[in-house]
Design a protein around this motif. Sequence first.
Motif, short mmCIF file in Angstrom:
data_model
loop_
_atom_site.label_atom_id
_atom_site.label_comp_id
_atom_site.label_asym_id
_atom_site.label_seq_id
_atom_site.Cartn_x
_atom_site.Cartn_y
_atom_site.Cartn_z
N SER A 90 45.56 34.77 20.57
CA SER A 90 43.83 35.04 20.28
C SER A 90 45.03 35.68 18.63
O SER A 90 45.57 36.85 18.91
CB SER A 90 43.35 35.54 20.46
N THR A 93 43.34 39.36 19.84
CA THR A 93 43.95 40.38 20.99
C THR A 93 45.41 39.73 20.27
O THR A 93 45.72 40.64 21.79
CB THR A 93 43.45 39.62 21.95
N THR A 97 48.52 32.29 25.58
CA THR A 97 47.38 32.09 26.89
C THR A 97 48.32 30.76 27.32
O THR A 97 47.81 30.38 27.78
CB THR A 97 46.47 31.35 26.11
N CYS A 113 43.97 34.15 33.84
CA CYS A 113 42.68 35.06 33.33
C CYS A 113 44.32 36.35 32.30
O CYS A 113 45.23 36.81 33.56
CB CYS A 113 42.02 36.73 33.84
N CYS A 120 37.32 36.79 33.93
CA CYS A 120 37.52 35.99 33.67
C CYS A 120 36.56 34.64 34.67
O CYS A 120 36.66 33.45 34.16
CB CYS A 120 38.90 35.21 33.32
N LEU A 131 34.51 31.81 29.87
CA LEU A 131 35.31 32.29 28.62
C LEU A 131 34.87 33.37 28.29
O LEU A 131 33.47 33.09 28.48
CB LEU A 131 34.99 30.66 27.81
N THR A 133 35.33 37.41 26.47
CA THR A 133 36.49 38.16 26.09
C THR A 133 36.01 39.61 25.91
O THR A 133 36.64 40.59 25.46
CB THR A 133 36.70 37.93 24.54
N ASN A 136 39.00 42.42 26.11
CA ASN A 136 40.22 41.73 25.42
C ASN A 136 40.37 40.84 26.26
O ASN A 136 41.70 40.35 26.27
CB ASN A 136 41.31 42.36 24.78
N ILE A 138 40.75 36.98 28.28
CA ILE A 138 40.53 36.21 27.94
C ILE A 138 41.24 34.73 28.70
O ILE A 138 42.87 35.13 29.41
CB ILE A 138 41.63 35.49 26.34
N ILE A 143 40.32 28.11 28.36
CA ILE A 143 40.49 27.48 26.73
C ILE A 143 41.19 26.18 26.54
O ILE A 143 40.49 25.35 25.71
CB ILE A 143 41.32 28.70 25.60
#
Length: 232
Positions: A90, A93, A97, A113, A120, A131, A133, A136, A138, A143
């Motif tokens: 990301s 952040t 992931t 998460c 999350c 999803l 954010t 911060n 994610i 995703i």
Amino acid sequence: MKTILLLSIFLFTSNCEKKPEKIFFGIPEEERATILLGLLNSNNLEYTSYGTVRDPKTRLEWKRCSQGQVFRQTEQDCQGTTSQSGITTSPQTGITTGNLDISAFGAIKLTYCSKPSNDCNTSALPPALILNTVNNSISGAYISCASESLGSATNWRVPSTPELLGVASLGRIALLKVFPNQQENYYWSSWSNEQDLTGRTARAVSFYIDTYGKESLWTKDSYFYVRCVRNY
């Protein structure tokens, strides 16, 4: 009289002894029954040319490959790509992931998460993956499936716990036919642990040999594999 009593005790204890387990070609009878049932259930599945399998009973379509892998039609298997598909960072952040395991035929491990919290998942029951954010946080798993476009479909998602347990019910032998290069590890479900008010843990299903098909709880920032599904 004493002799008759001793003989009766002997016969009773002999009948109570555990019968030896029947073995067929090295496979215990109980496991053989599971294998046959799994193969029977898998016969009702419909395969597509682009690497998915459909179950007409549940109206679910599954990716035959774990995230990070691509389906090879000619070889009928799943292999990784040099681009390490599904591993992203990301820009906001700096959180990565995905985690590539080079010994897993290209399959990647993802977090439920990035932080062990309720950021999350929904607050409604069952607490499902979303999803988000906020703070911060994610979800790498979310995703990865949400960005899928296999078969020109855009509604791919992480499976619920019952859906993932349904996959495990095929049995290990039939599973490898349906899902080539299935990883012997845990796979995330989309359900958080509703009994954990702190939101630290979520539910995953084991595909290890010794704990196959068992559900367990893990902290959400653990890295596990993901298999995407969609309704059709």
